[in-house]
Design an enzyme around this catalytic site. Structure first.
Site, PDB file in Angstrom:
ATOM      1  N   GLU A   1       0.921  -0.944   0.105  1.00  0.00           N
ATOM      2  CA  GLU A   1       0.193   0.235   0.108  1.00  0.00           C
ATOM      3  C   GLU A   1       0.892   1.897  -0.438  1.00  0.00           C
ATOM      4  O   GLU A   1       0.404   2.175  -0.423  1.00  0.00           O
ATOM      5  CB  GLU A   1      -1.007  -0.009   1.070  1.00  0.00           C
ATOM      6  CG  GLU A   1      -1.873  -0.947   1.073  1.00  0.00           C
ATOM      7  CD  GLU A   1      -2.888  -1.360   0.549  1.00  0.00           C
ATOM      8  OE1 GLU A   1      -2.899  -0.127  -0.194  1.00  0.00           O
ATOM      9  OE2 GLU A   1      -3.947  -2.160   0.346  1.00  0.00           O
TER      10      GLU A   1
ATOM     11  N   ARG B   1       0.467   3.666  -3.336  1.00  0.00           N
ATOM     12  CA  ARG B   1      -0.224   4.847  -2.632  1.00  0.00           C
ATOM     13  C   ARG B   1       0.748   6.052  -3.306  1.00  0.00           C
ATOM     14  O   ARG B   1       0.153   7.510  -3.525  1.00  0.00           O
ATOM     15  CB  ARG B   1      -0.948   5.132  -1.342  1.00  0.00           C
ATOM     16  CG  ARG B   1      -1.755   3.923  -2.007  1.00  0.00           C
ATOM     17  CD  ARG B   1      -3.310   3.768  -0.042  1.00  0.00           C
ATOM     18  NE  ARG B   1      -3.724   2.879  -0.432  1.00  0.00           N
ATOM     19  CZ  ARG B   1      -5.135   2.757   0.616  1.00  0.00           C
ATOM     20  NH1 ARG B   1      -5.954   3.512   0.332  1.00  0.00           N
ATOM     21  NH2 ARG B   1      -5.452   1.215   0.290  1.00  0.00           N
TER      22      ARG B   1
ATOM     23  N   ASP C   1      -5.242 -10.116  -7.533  1.00  0.00           N
ATOM     24  CA  ASP C   1      -5.701  -9.000  -8.791  1.00  0.00           C
ATOM     25  C   ASP C   1      -4.372  -8.462  -9.479  1.00  0.00           C
ATOM     26  O   ASP C   1      -4.282  -9.098 -10.736  1.00  0.00           O
ATOM     27  CB  ASP C   1      -6.019  -7.810  -7.940  1.00  0.00           C
ATOM     28  CG  ASP C   1      -6.469  -7.057  -7.178  1.00  0.00           C
ATOM     29  OD1 ASP C   1      -5.284  -7.722  -6.581  1.00  0.00           O
ATOM     30  OD2 ASP C   1      -6.896  -6.936  -6.406  1.00  0.00           O
TER      31      ASP C   1
ATOM     32  N   GLU D   1     -12.646   0.358  -9.460  1.00  0.00           N
ATOM     33  CA  GLU D   1     -12.231  -0.253 -10.419  1.00  0.00           C
ATOM     34  C   GLU D   1     -13.897  -0.660 -11.945  1.00  0.00           C
ATOM     35  O   GLU D   1     -12.982  -0.511 -13.197  1.00  0.00           O
ATOM     36  CB  GLU D   1     -12.113  -2.051  -9.959  1.00  0.00           C
ATOM     37  CG  GLU D   1     -11.201  -2.152  -9.245  1.00  0.00           C
ATOM     38  CD  GLU D   1     -11.474  -2.089  -8.066  1.00  0.00           C
ATOM     39  OE1 GLU D   1     -12.137  -0.993  -7.439  1.00  0.00           O
ATOM     40  OE2 GLU D   1     -10.224  -1.581  -7.444  1.00  0.00           O
TER      41      GLU D   1
ATOM     42  N   THR E   1      -1.385   1.095  -9.983  1.00  0.00           N
ATOM     43  CA  THR E   1      -2.823   0.402  -9.690  1.00  0.00           C
ATOM     44  C   THR E   1      -3.571   0.838  -8.649  1.00  0.00           C
ATOM     45  O   THR E   1      -4.869   0.634  -8.493  1.00  0.00           O
ATOM     46  CB  THR E   1      -2.206  -1.176  -9.245  1.00  0.00           C
ATOM     47  OG1 THR E   1      -4.171  -2.121  -9.166  1.00  0.00           O
ATOM     48  CG2 THR E   1      -1.491  -1.093  -7.595  1.00  0.00           C
TER      49      THR E   1
END
Ligand SMILES: *[C@@H]1O[C@H](CO)[C@@H](O)[C@H](O)[C@H]1NC(C)=O
Ligand SMILES: *[C@@H]1O[C@H](CO)[C@@H](O)[C@H](O)[C@H]1NC(C)=O
Length: 601
Positions: A185, A189, A318, A497, A584
């Protein structure tokens, strides 16, 4: 001169256990109607024929949907790959809708900003109902919300908001926090956000300095036997931290979704170390390829082997598939190894996970769940469950089809069938159908889709399949019943998404349907998630109006959901897909031709 590189908003319109359902095919009905006599008969016989048909349908309710679906599918297939141009609207901006998204972003950011006036913008997360901020750890914030939002402000041309955010990064941001942060993360991010800010400001040095500082603190997570990074990192102590509950396991998507960021940092700095650490993960994954080409969601941090665990395109799986394709795109299609790994994985996904629902024939992805019998033997059970997270995959498949599935480059917009290879056609069609399914799961009282959808399988029997409207419903929210507290699956937490896929599909086709669907999702967010006093909230149940809100605004609302919606309506010359690849967390990074040559193949 930080503001110099601000991207100005364009105003112009310049322009297995695989189930048998999977193998069903919709055969074209054959009629022999070349006789005028037959037509005469039909004129007389239509009443009994209609009656017979009605009786037949009564006993075979899937017939109607099969027929309808046959037409829908053939229409889709034509409309998307280009033989029909009736829904092609070109790729120029829809200014009104685009600007409505900017207003939404301002409503979200400035709610955080108001709180920020008091708290000096330090808070990682924002709670839109109490208007309070919190940090991920007690050790203090790491700019989670601010840095995740910066490139959206740059793309939208919000100069004043941007200036305040930059000032905060310059004067207050610190990564010297003695606490454990999630490696993945933090990378997608914060590191991703810093790198795209660096790019979009035309190389404001502030961001690369902060990015290097952060990446150097993250690197120790990779000091394991296998080279797979530990799931957590103490940024202050610069130490990897194992998971408390699963000390030997790392999740596949987490270890394989750091590569775009670290590789780009190496490209910028000429320091190979970030690239090597990121690539060694991919080597380990390739070395331990599972027999069918799929990847289970956990790996062993010492041995680097896959551990029997679920196989899915949802959580913890994913972005492994996403980054295989995107690594190939990132380095300008020069690293054939990623193309091979991606094509291998897509063949396996198509073979084992892509499923069609029995009645309305929705395309979705199943999960494979391992089970051991009493003798210890492993078998895999196909589970008809699809996370909202999977909805990135439709757009990703379509993008991949135009890259690894292209027989002609560059492709037309929309592509023609003749420009695809066979697997390109397959992925394009699956992608377009998956997007349609994700859009269909927005058929709820709020118009928003649940966190998790389940699909009917034939063994569910006939009695359950009729929804209240009397129409067969092939998907449902597990555990949702009138009078019962809404299950976890029923929430919508502002996830991006579906709109991410709509953005990609629109850029690749210019088909107005993708904008229409995106607009309707945006309006539902406005109606049911907006907090009047500022910000947007997750909602507890997509099938309840008025909505019940939860006091949480995920950072991906501002970094992803609103950015992809903005780009869906913006002119396609802004962040064109042949020049940028999105990490992502929707942070755009430039495509480059690498000077590093590691020989990984
Ligand atoms: C979060 O961390 C920042 C930076 O250390 C600090 O300014 C802020 O007060 C913290 N917020 C809370 C709620 O503790
Ligand atoms: C990508 O490669 C092509 C030639 O294969 C080249 O023309 C183009 O400039 C490259 N793009 C970048 C961003 O390096």
């Amino acid at each position: 001169m930080p503001d110099e590189g601000l991207r100005k908003r364009k105003t112009g319109t310049s322009k297995s256990e695989k189930q048998s359902v999977q193998n069903e095919t919709t055969d074209e009905p054959e009629f022999d109607i070349d006789s005028a006599a037959l037509l005469q008969y039909l004129k007389i016989l239509w009443i009994p024929l209609v009656l017979c048909f009605a009786v037949f349908v009564y006993f075979n309710p899937s017939t109607l949907s099969d027929i309808a679906n046959f037409w829908i599918e053939s229409e889709d297939w034509q409309a998307s790959p280009g033989s029909s141009t009736k829904s092609f609207v070109g790729l120029s901006a829809d200014v009104e809708k685009r600007d409505a998204v900017v207003e939404a972003f301002k409503h979200a950011w400035r709610a955080y900003g108001l709180m920020v006036e008091r708290d000096a913008m330090g808070n990682d997360e924002y709670h839109p109902i109490s208007h309070k901020g919190t940090n991920l750890t007690k050790a203090g914030g790491i700019g989670y919300t601010v840095i995740d939002s910066i490139d959206t402000m740059l793309i939208m041309g919000l100069e004043d908001d941007y200036a305040r955010a930059r000032k905060w990064v310059e004067s207050s941001l610190s990564f010297d926090r003695d606490a454990s942060f999630n490696t993945f993360e933090t990378t997608i991010r914060v590191l991703g956000g810093l790198l795209s800010a660096y790019e979009l400001t035309g190389h404001d040095k502030l961001y690369i300095d902060r990015a290097i500082d952060l990446a150097d603190r993250i690197l120790p997570a990779f000091d394991t036997n296998s080279g797979l990074p530990l799931p957590n990192i103490n940024l202050g102590k610069r130490e990897g931290v194992a998971d408390v509950d699963l000390p030997y396991l790392v999740s596949t998507a987490e270890v394989s979704t750091l590569q775009l960021e670290l590789r780009y940092l190496s490209h910028l700095t000429d320091e190979d170390i970030y690239w090597e650490k990121a690539e060694s993960v991919m080597k380990t994954i390739k070395e331990h390829r599972m027999p069918h080409g799929l990847a289970s969601i956990y790996m062993h941090v010492d041995t680097g082997e896959f551990v029997p665990s679920a196989i899915r395109l949802g959580s913890r799986g994913d972005s492994y598939y996403e980054y295989l394709l995107k690594q190939y795109i990132q380095t300008n299609q020069t690293e054939a190894v990623y193309r091979e790994m991606y094509d291998d994985a897509m063949a396996a996904v198509n073979e084992h996970l892509i499923t069609k629902s029995p009645y309305t024939r929705m395309t979705y992805t199943s999960e494979l769940v391992p089970e051991r019998n009493s003798g210890g033997q492993l078998s895999w059970r196909l589970t008809p469950k699809q996370d909202h997270l999977v909805c990135f995959f439709g757009g990703s498949l379509m993008l991949g089809a135009t890259i690894t599935g292209a027989s002609t480059i560059p492709m037309s917009i929309p592509p023609r069938q003749s420009e695809f290879t066979d697997h390109g056609k397959r992925d394009w069609k699956n992608g377009a159908e998956l997007i349609k399914t994700c859009v269909d799961t927005h058929d709820t009282l709020t118009g928003l889709s649940p966190e998790i959808a389940h699909f009917r399988i034939p063994s569910d029997g006939m009695f359950d399949i009729f929804s209240q409207s009397g129409v067969p419903a092939d998907w449902y929210i597990k555990g949702a019943r009138p009078g019962v507290e809404a299950p976890y699956d029923a929430r919508y937490i502002l996830r991006p998404e579906t709109v991410e896929s709509l953005f990609l599909a629109f850029r690749l086709t210019g088909d107005i349907r993708y904008r229409d669907w995106g607009w309707s999702i945006f309006q539902s967010i406005e109606k049911h998630c907006k907090v009047d006093t500022g910000g947007y909230a997750s909602i507890m149940n997509v099938d309840e109006v008025p909505s019940r809100k939860e006091d949480k605004m995920e950072t991906f609302l501002m970094s992803e959901t609103l950015k992809y919606l903005f780009l869906l309506f913006e002119d396609a010359s802004v962040l064109p897909l042949d020049k940028y690849v999105f990490n992502t967390e929707a942070h755009p990074l430039p495509i480059f031709t690498p000077h590093i040559r590691t020989g990984f193949s």
